[in-house]
Motif scaffolding. Structure first.
Motif, PDB file in Angstrom:
ATOM      1  N   VAL A  24      69.760  78.145   4.420  1.00  0.00           N
ATOM      2  CA  VAL A  24      69.499  76.710   4.701  1.00  0.00           C
ATOM      3  C   VAL A  24      68.450  76.929   5.280  1.00  0.00           C
ATOM      4  O   VAL A  24      67.249  76.429   5.624  1.00  0.00           O
ATOM      5  N   TRP A  25      68.783  77.189   6.398  1.00  0.00           N
ATOM      6  CA  TRP A  25      67.614  77.571   7.559  1.00  0.00           C
ATOM      7  C   TRP A  25      66.767  78.021   7.810  1.00  0.00           C
ATOM      8  O   TRP A  25      65.594  77.646   7.609  1.00  0.00           O
ATOM      9  N   MET A  26      66.682  79.358   7.325  1.00  0.00           N
ATOM     10  CA  MET A  26      65.265  80.481   6.527  1.00  0.00           C
ATOM     11  C   MET A  26      65.186  79.893   5.592  1.00  0.00           C
ATOM     12  O   MET A  26      64.053  80.587   5.642  1.00  0.00           O
ATOM     13  N   LEU A  27      65.143  79.297   4.602  1.00  0.00           N
ATOM     14  CA  LEU A  27      64.824  79.219   3.291  1.00  0.00           C
ATOM     15  C   LEU A  27      63.849  77.481   3.789  1.00  0.00           C
ATOM     16  O   LEU A  27      62.208  77.680   3.145  1.00  0.00           O
ATOM     17  N   PHE A  28      64.098  77.639   4.409  1.00  0.00           N
ATOM     18  CA  PHE A  28      63.352  76.155   4.648  1.00  0.00           C
ATOM     19  C   PHE A  28      63.131  75.281   5.921  1.00  0.00           C
ATOM     20  O   PHE A  28      61.773  74.658   5.688  1.00  0.00           O
ATOM     21  N   PHE A  29      63.349  75.451   6.831  1.00  0.00           N
ATOM     22  CA  PHE A  29      62.898  74.738   8.128  1.00  0.00           C
ATOM     23  C   PHE A  29      62.633  76.339   9.075  1.00  0.00           C
ATOM     24  O   PHE A  29      61.728  76.058  10.821  1.00  0.00           O
ATOM     25  N   ASP A  30      62.631  77.392   8.650  1.00  0.00           N
ATOM     26  CA  ASP A  30      62.891  78.557   9.463  1.00  0.00           C
ATOM     27  C   ASP A  30      60.497  78.266   9.613  1.00  0.00           C
ATOM     28  O   ASP A  30      60.153  77.953   8.701  1.00  0.00           O
ATOM     29  N   PHE A  35      58.109  79.484   1.937  1.00  0.00           N
ATOM     30  CA  PHE A  35      56.866  79.171   0.811  1.00  0.00           C
ATOM     31  C   PHE A  35      55.589  79.394   2.126  1.00  0.00           C
ATOM     32  O   PHE A  35      54.666  79.925   1.634  1.00  0.00           O
ATOM     33  N   THR A  36      56.255  79.524   3.595  1.00  0.00           N
ATOM     34  CA  THR A  36      54.765  80.107   3.764  1.00  0.00           C
ATOM     35  C   THR A  36      54.642  81.563   3.915  1.00  0.00           C
ATOM     36  O   THR A  36      53.349  82.405   3.764  1.00  0.00           O
ATOM     37  N   GLN A  37      55.813  82.384   3.191  1.00  0.00           N
ATOM     38  CA  GLN A  37      55.535  83.528   3.115  1.00  0.00           C
ATOM     39  C   GLN A  37      54.939  84.078   1.713  1.00  0.00           C
ATOM     40  O   GLN A  37      53.464  84.675   1.687  1.00  0.00           O
ATOM     41  N   ARG A  38      54.915  83.152   0.599  1.00  0.00           N
ATOM     42  CA  ARG A  38      54.336  82.984  -0.659  1.00  0.00           C
ATOM     43  C   ARG A  38      53.133  83.004  -0.466  1.00  0.00           C
ATOM     44  O   ARG A  38      51.984  83.484  -0.683  1.00  0.00           O
TER      45      ARG A  38
END
Length: 104
Positions: A24-30, A35-38
């Protein structure tokens, strides 16, 4: 009751909870989340397209520049088209196309 007795040990598993929290941390809060990678991939694609465009334009301009350096007829043609230059025994008439209304 059987469902609760099955779920309770899974919820108490500290390794599973750590993996879920990490995911969850790596997918949304890092700072490098999904979303940033996309967004960065889209920007990279746009930059690569603009690089290809400008590379083609540079190649065209180098070709024109080389032609102007080596061919006197090309220099004359360029001067006549871009700067409306003329020979001594010529007159140039520039005709503009458009619906220009005369004011009285």
């Amino acid at each position: 009751m059987k469902i609760i007795s099955y779920i309770l040990p899974v919820v108490r598993n500290k390794y599973l909870l750590a993996v879920i929290a990490f995911a969850v941390w790596m997918l949304f809060f890092d700072k490098n989340d999904v979303f940033t990678q996309r967004q960065r991939r889209r920007e990279l694609k746009a930059l690569e397209e603009s690089k290809a465009f400008y590379t083609e334009e540079i190649a065209k301009e180098k070709k024109v520049s080389e032609e102007l350096r080596s061919n006197p007829a090309a220099i004359e043609k360029y001067a006549r088209e871009k700067y409306f230059m003329k020979r001594d025994n010529e007159d140039i008439f520039i005709v503009e196309d458009g619906n220009i209304q005369a004011t009285q």
